[in-house]
Design a protein around this motif. Structure first.
Motif, PDB file in Angstrom:
ATOM      1  N   ALA A 269       0.838  -1.210   0.000  1.00 35.72           N
ATOM      2  CA  ALA A 269       0.000   0.000   0.000  1.00 35.72           C
ATOM      3  C   ALA A 269       0.868   1.254   0.000  1.00 35.72           C
ATOM      4  O   ALA A 269       0.568   2.228  -0.707  1.00 35.72           O
ATOM      5  N   ASP A 270       1.947   1.248   0.766  1.00 36.82           N
ATOM      6  CA  ASP A 270       2.830   2.428   0.823  1.00 36.82           C
ATOM      7  C   ASP A 270       3.715   2.530  -0.414  1.00 36.82           C
ATOM      8  O   ASP A 270       3.908   3.622  -0.960  1.00 36.82           O
ATOM      9  N   LEU A 271       4.236   1.410  -0.865  1.00 35.02           N
ATOM     10  CA  LEU A 271       5.129   1.445  -2.037  1.00 35.02           C
ATOM     11  C   LEU A 271       4.356   1.870  -3.283  1.00 35.02           C
ATOM     12  O   LEU A 271       4.876   2.626  -4.125  1.00 35.02           O
TER      13      LEU A 271
ATOM     14  N   TRP B  54      13.674   2.017  -0.642  1.00 37.40           N
ATOM     15  CA  TRP B  54      12.392   1.812   0.048  1.00 37.40           C
ATOM     16  C   TRP B  54      12.668   1.002   1.304  1.00 37.40           C
ATOM     17  O   TRP B  54      13.649   0.257   1.375  1.00 37.40           O
ATOM     18  N   VAL B  55      11.768   1.176   2.268  1.00 38.82           N
ATOM     19  CA  VAL B  55      11.884   0.465   3.548  1.00 38.82           C
ATOM     20  C   VAL B  55      10.532  -0.150   3.862  1.00 38.82           C
ATOM     21  O   VAL B  55       9.484   0.490   3.653  1.00 38.82           O
ATOM     22  N   ARG B  56      10.517  -1.389   4.367  1.00 41.33           N
ATOM     23  CA  ARG B  56       9.241  -2.056   4.640  1.00 41.33           C
ATOM     24  C   ARG B  56       8.427  -1.245   5.650  1.00 41.33           C
ATOM     25  O   ARG B  56       8.985  -0.656   6.585  1.00 41.33           O
TER      26      ARG B  56
ATOM     27  N   THR C  19       9.423   1.634   9.227  1.00 46.18           N
ATOM     28  CA  THR C  19       9.714   3.028   8.853  1.00 46.18           C
ATOM     29  C   THR C  19       9.786   3.933  10.089  1.00 46.18           C
ATOM     30  O   THR C  19       9.403   3.533  11.190  1.00 46.18           O
ATOM     31  N   SER C  20      10.302   5.146   9.845  1.00 45.93           N
ATOM     32  CA  SER C  20      10.426   6.192  10.884  1.00 45.93           C
ATOM     33  C   SER C  20      11.308   5.774  12.058  1.00 45.93           C
ATOM     34  O   SER C  20      11.081   6.179  13.194  1.00 45.93           O
ATOM     35  N   ARG C  21      12.302   4.929  11.753  1.00 48.10           N
ATOM     36  CA  ARG C  21      13.310   4.579  12.767  1.00 48.10           C
ATOM     37  C   ARG C  21      14.698   5.003  12.302  1.00 48.10           C
ATOM     38  O   ARG C  21      15.715   4.578  12.845  1.00 48.10           O
ATOM     39  N   GLY C  22      14.752   5.768  11.219  1.00 53.75           N
ATOM     40  CA  GLY C  22      16.039   6.239  10.719  1.00 53.75           C
ATOM     41  C   GLY C  22      16.793   5.241   9.856  1.00 53.75           C
ATOM     42  O   GLY C  22      17.946   5.469   9.487  1.00 53.75           O
TER      43      GLY C  22
ATOM     44  N   LEU D 104      18.766  12.374  -6.279  1.00 51.14           N
ATOM     45  CA  LEU D 104      17.582  11.630  -5.823  1.00 51.14           C
ATOM     46  C   LEU D 104      16.395  12.254  -6.544  1.00 51.14           C
ATOM     47  O   LEU D 104      16.340  13.478  -6.658  1.00 51.14           O
ATOM     48  N   ARG D 105      15.443  11.457  -7.004  1.00 50.75           N
ATOM     49  CA  ARG D 105      14.193  12.004  -7.541  1.00 50.75           C
ATOM     50  C   ARG D 105      13.070  11.579  -6.607  1.00 50.75           C
ATOM     51  O   ARG D 105      12.942  10.384  -6.319  1.00 50.75           O
ATOM     52  N   ILE D 106      12.301  12.550  -6.164  1.00 51.13           N
ATOM     53  CA  ILE D 106      11.282  12.267  -5.141  1.00 51.13           C
ATOM     54  C   ILE D 106       9.940  12.827  -5.609  1.00 51.13           C
ATOM     55  O   ILE D 106       9.840  14.009  -5.975  1.00 51.13           O
TER      56      ILE D 106
ATOM     57  N   ALA E 219       8.079  11.841   3.595  1.00 46.67           N
ATOM     58  CA  ALA E 219       9.072  11.045   4.330  1.00 46.67           C
ATOM     59  C   ALA E 219      10.371  10.963   3.525  1.00 46.67           C
ATOM     60  O   ALA E 219      11.479  11.096   4.073  1.00 46.67           O
ATOM     61  N   SER E 220      10.246  10.765   2.216  1.00 46.22           N
ATOM     62  CA  SER E 220      11.448  10.677   1.382  1.00 46.22           C
ATOM     63  C   SER E 220      12.162  12.032   1.309  1.00 46.22           C
ATOM     64  O   SER E 220      13.407  12.092   1.357  1.00 46.22           O
ATOM     65  N   GLU E 221      11.395  13.101   1.232  1.00 45.44           N
ATOM     66  CA  GLU E 221      12.019  14.444   1.243  1.00 45.44           C
ATOM     67  C   GLU E 221      12.785  14.666   2.537  1.00 45.44           C
ATOM     68  O   GLU E 221      13.854  15.266   2.548  1.00 45.44           O
TER      69      GLU E 221
HETATM   70  C1  LIG Z   1      10.569   7.031   2.180  1.00 47.93           C
HETATM   71  C2  LIG Z   1      11.060   5.857   3.011  1.00 47.93           C
HETATM   72  C3  LIG Z   1      12.138   5.089   2.253  1.00 47.93           C
HETATM   73  C4  LIG Z   1      11.644   6.378   4.338  1.00 47.93           C
HETATM   74  O1  LIG Z   1      12.196   5.308   5.065  1.00 47.93           O
HETATM   75  P1  LIG Z   1      12.446   5.432   6.644  1.00 47.93           P
HETATM   76  O2  LIG Z   1      13.319   4.306   7.057  1.00 47.93           O
HETATM   77  O3  LIG Z   1      11.151   5.611   7.357  1.00 47.93           O
HETATM   78  O4  LIG Z   1      13.243   6.827   6.705  1.00 47.93           O
HETATM   79  P2  LIG Z   1      13.910   7.495   7.986  1.00 47.93           P
HETATM   80  O5  LIG Z   1      13.286   6.930   9.240  1.00 47.93           O
HETATM   81  O6  LIG Z   1      15.370   7.447   7.834  1.00 47.93           O
HETATM   82  O7  LIG Z   1      13.460   9.013   7.808  1.00 47.93           O
HETATM   83  C5  LIG Z   1      12.105   9.317   7.565  1.00 47.93           C
HETATM   84  C6  LIG Z   1      11.802  10.704   8.091  1.00 47.93           C
HETATM   85  O8  LIG Z   1      10.553  11.145   7.569  1.00 47.93           O
HETATM   86  C7  LIG Z   1       9.679  11.441   8.635  1.00 47.93           C
HETATM   87  N1  LIG Z   1       8.339  11.109   8.176  1.00 47.93           N
HETATM   88  C8  LIG Z   1       7.745   9.916   8.085  1.00 47.93           C
HETATM   89  N2  LIG Z   1       6.515  10.053   7.569  1.00 47.93           N
HETATM   90  C9  LIG Z   1       6.358  11.365   7.297  1.00 47.93           C
HETATM   91  C10 LIG Z   1       5.314  12.134   6.754  1.00 47.93           C
HETATM   92  N3  LIG Z   1       4.171  11.565   6.359  1.00 47.93           N
HETATM   93  N4  LIG Z   1       5.494  13.475   6.627  1.00 47.93           N
HETATM   94  C11 LIG Z   1       6.640  14.062   7.010  1.00 47.93           C
HETATM   95  N5  LIG Z   1       7.692  13.364   7.543  1.00 47.93           N
HETATM   96  C12 LIG Z   1       7.528  12.041   7.679  1.00 47.93           C
HETATM   97  C13 LIG Z   1      10.158  10.602   9.799  1.00 47.93           C
HETATM   98  O9  LIG Z   1       9.723  11.132  11.029  1.00 47.93           O
HETATM   99  C14 LIG Z   1      11.672  10.744   9.604  1.00 47.93           C
HETATM  100  O10 LIG Z   1      12.131  12.026   9.976  1.00 47.93           O
HETATM  101  P3  LIG Z   1      12.847  12.314  11.402  1.00 47.93           P
HETATM  102  O11 LIG Z   1      13.994  11.352  11.504  1.00 47.93           O
HETATM  103  O12 LIG Z   1      13.254  13.729  11.321  1.00 47.93           O
HETATM  104  O13 LIG Z   1      11.805  12.043  12.456  1.00 47.93           O
HETATM  105  C15 LIG Z   1       9.883   4.873   3.355  1.00 47.93           C
HETATM  106  O14 LIG Z   1       8.856   5.619   3.979  1.00 47.93           O
HETATM  107  C16 LIG Z   1       9.335   4.169   2.123  1.00 47.93           C
HETATM  108  O15 LIG Z   1       9.874   3.143   1.714  1.00 47.93           O
HETATM  109  N6  LIG Z   1       8.269   4.696   1.534  1.00 47.93           N
HETATM  110  C17 LIG Z   1       7.622   4.088   0.368  1.00 47.93           C
HETATM  111  C18 LIG Z   1       8.550   3.982  -0.839  1.00 47.93           C
HETATM  112  C19 LIG Z   1       9.209   5.295  -1.152  1.00 47.93           C
HETATM  113  O16 LIG Z   1       8.603   6.337  -1.027  1.00 47.93           O
HETATM  114  N7  LIG Z   1      10.476   5.227  -1.577  1.00 47.93           N
HETATM  115  C20 LIG Z   1      11.225   6.434  -1.914  1.00 47.93           C
HETATM  116  C21 LIG Z   1      10.948   6.881  -3.299  1.00 47.93           C
HETATM  117  S1  LIG Z   1      11.848   8.380  -3.632  1.00 47.93           S
END
Ligand SMILES: CC(C)(COP(=O)(O)OP(=O)(O)OC[C@H]1O[C@@H](n2cnc3c(N)ncnc32)[C@H](O)[C@@H]1OP(=O)(O)O)[C@@H](O)C(=O)NCCC(=O)NCCS
Length: 199
Positions: free
Chosen positions: A37-39, A106-108, A112-115, A139-141, A147-149
């Motif tokens: 759903a997230d991916l 991407w992260v499962r 997520t949100s654990r750095g 990076l293209r976002i 979260a990716s930004e």
């Molecule tokens: C984007 C993604 C890779 C991030 O992975 P992650 O392991 O959660 O990333 P991190 O924990 O290192 O950092 C995420 C940051 O975004 C923040 N965050 C999470 N959800 C958020 C949201 N909806 N809005 C704003 N910030 C958000 C987290 O709090 C964290 O920031 P912080 O450390 O300052 O608190 C993961 O969410 C993902 O796989 N998403 C779906 C696939 C995807 O988008 N891939 C990237 C394509 S460019």
């Protein structure tokens, strides 16, 4: 310039990053299905009909691309639980001539949100700049992927511009922002990565 990149695992404080192997198909498939759903919001390959065959093809292509020196996909695993697939982080060449590369990840969903993405990507930037001798990494976002930004911002990428209708995900065209970091900027940022225990 060599096309080769060593296949040894790279370590971070919490993670092991390593090339894919054929036996990864099952764990990768499980991780993608559990996160679909997230991916599927952002990544065109994560379609509703995502199958084990698609995973098999990914692993095969990944092994081939690494062998050809084109692209380097790393499986993200926890040091403490290396059999569970946590996600992917990749670096690939966009221009060998200009020494530019791109990163994707991407992260499962249940991890997520654990750095973890930031920690893994910090290590892969070191691969890009030190082992592959890249000059610039992008990076293209997708617009709206906050979260990716946030990952890009934490790592010190600079937002450079907007690509309109860059990718079609399902029936929807998504704009992408482009983010970049130069080798000289990364050399400054990496001290911070180390202080944050990302590297
Ligand atoms: C984007 C993604 C890779 C991030 O992975 P992650 O392991 O959660 O990333 P991190 O924990 O290192 O950092 C995420 C940051 O975004 C923040 N965050 C999470 N959800 C958020 C949201 N909806 N809005 C704003 N910030 C958000 C987290 O709090 C964290 O920031 P912080 O450390 O300052 O608190 C993961 O969410 C993902 O796989 N998403 C779906 C696939 C995807 O988008 N891939 C990237 C394509 S460019």
């Amino acid at each position: 310039m060599s096309n080769e990149l060593s296949q040894h695992p790279r370590f971070t404080p919490r993670l092991v990053l390593r090339p894919f192997r054929r036996r990864d198909v099952g764990p990768v498939h499980e991780a993608v299905l559990s996160s679909l759903a997230d991916l599927a919001r952002w990544l065109p390959w994560a379609a509703k009909d995502y199958s084990r065959t698609v995973t098999h093809q990914f692993v095969r292509d990944s092994i081939g691309a690494w062998g050809d020196g084109r692209a380097f996909d790393f499986a993200i695993r926890a040091r403490e639980d290396p059999d569970r697939h946590l996600g992917n982080v990749s670096v690939w060449w966009t221009s060998r001539t200009n020494r530019t590369g791109e990163i994707g990840y991407w992260v499962r969903s249940d991890m997520t949100s654990r750095g973890l993405c930031t920690e893994a990507t910090a290590r892969i930037l070191q691969v890009g700049f030190e082992e592959l001798d890249m000059h610039r990494v992008t990076l293209r976002i997708a617009v709206g992927n906050d979260a990716s930004e946030r990952v890009a911002q934490k790592l010190g990428f600079v937002e450079e511009g907007l690509l309109r209708d860059e990718v079609k995900v399902g029936a929807v065209w998504l704009d992408h922002t482009v983010w970049g970091i130069l080798e000289r900027e990364w050399r400054v940022e990496r001290a911070r990565y180390e202080a944050e225990a990302w590297g």
